[in-house]
Design a protein around this motif. Sequence first.
Motif: not given
Length: 294
Positions: A19-24, A140-147
């Motif tokens: 998700r993080p890479a796709i959203s970017i 990704s966000h350290p506390r929400a790695p798949d957000q």
Amino acid sequence: MLGTRPRILAPVLIGQMGRPAISIGDALAASPGGSGTLLALVEIRVGRDNEVFAQEQRRRDMLRWVASLEYDGEVRRRLSLTLRMTANVASSIRDAVAENEVTSLVLEWPTVKSPRRHGLIDLTQQFLPGNGTDLVFVRSHPRAPDQAIAPRSILASIRGGPSARVVAATAAALADAYGSALTLLHVRTDSQHPDRSQREWQGFEEIVEEMRRPSTQVRLHRHDSPAIGILEEATNHDLVIIGSRLNPANPNVLIGRELMRTLRRLDSPVLMIRPKHLVTPESIRHPAANGHTG
């Protein structure tokens, strides 16, 4: 990225934190004239995967996994989906880069917590020498790695080196896509030669002038350590963007150890930009993934 129509490619492997890479990738593809592809790669393994039934099952598994990555937000939906069976992930990505005339390749920045860390590091090694695209590494966000990443405020650190304009252009494109507040940061240190500091500051001022964005905040931060300067300024921002600086003595290292240690302390997603022009004959002969354990 400057002066070109963005053509984005975001390759994913089943099981990784996509998700993080796709959203970017989606946000970058939202730039005027931009387009992009989400490349879902189905890995063919030796043995039973050679059977037609097994390959079809893996296709269905991949499609279900990609569907599970959907998320709310206006930025998503700009990447078209392409699914490929492959026995060589890197080769398939290179083919897609050539076929789609890709300008930016968006990759997950593997960390110690990445589910497919070793495979992602190996993939990164193969693309560090350069393939005619800017590389955008997404941590990704350290506390929400798949957000999914959807920042309200973006901090872009610009020192005035060869990555500076690409970092600035990427930050501006993302700020426009997300409707984010944008801050351009220049960390000035007295530990280097004054002439170099002055050149970097002048380069930073030129970039700010060229961007012509009255709403963008500009920050000058003085600190003996550029890495700590970034950390101190990043507190109130949802996304931090940095550039990869080429060290002629060690061209395969994306960023220095001090900055790598500092990034681990950031409580926000991070983008690192490796412009396509940061390629040397040495890096082509000796690719490595130093610095990819953030």
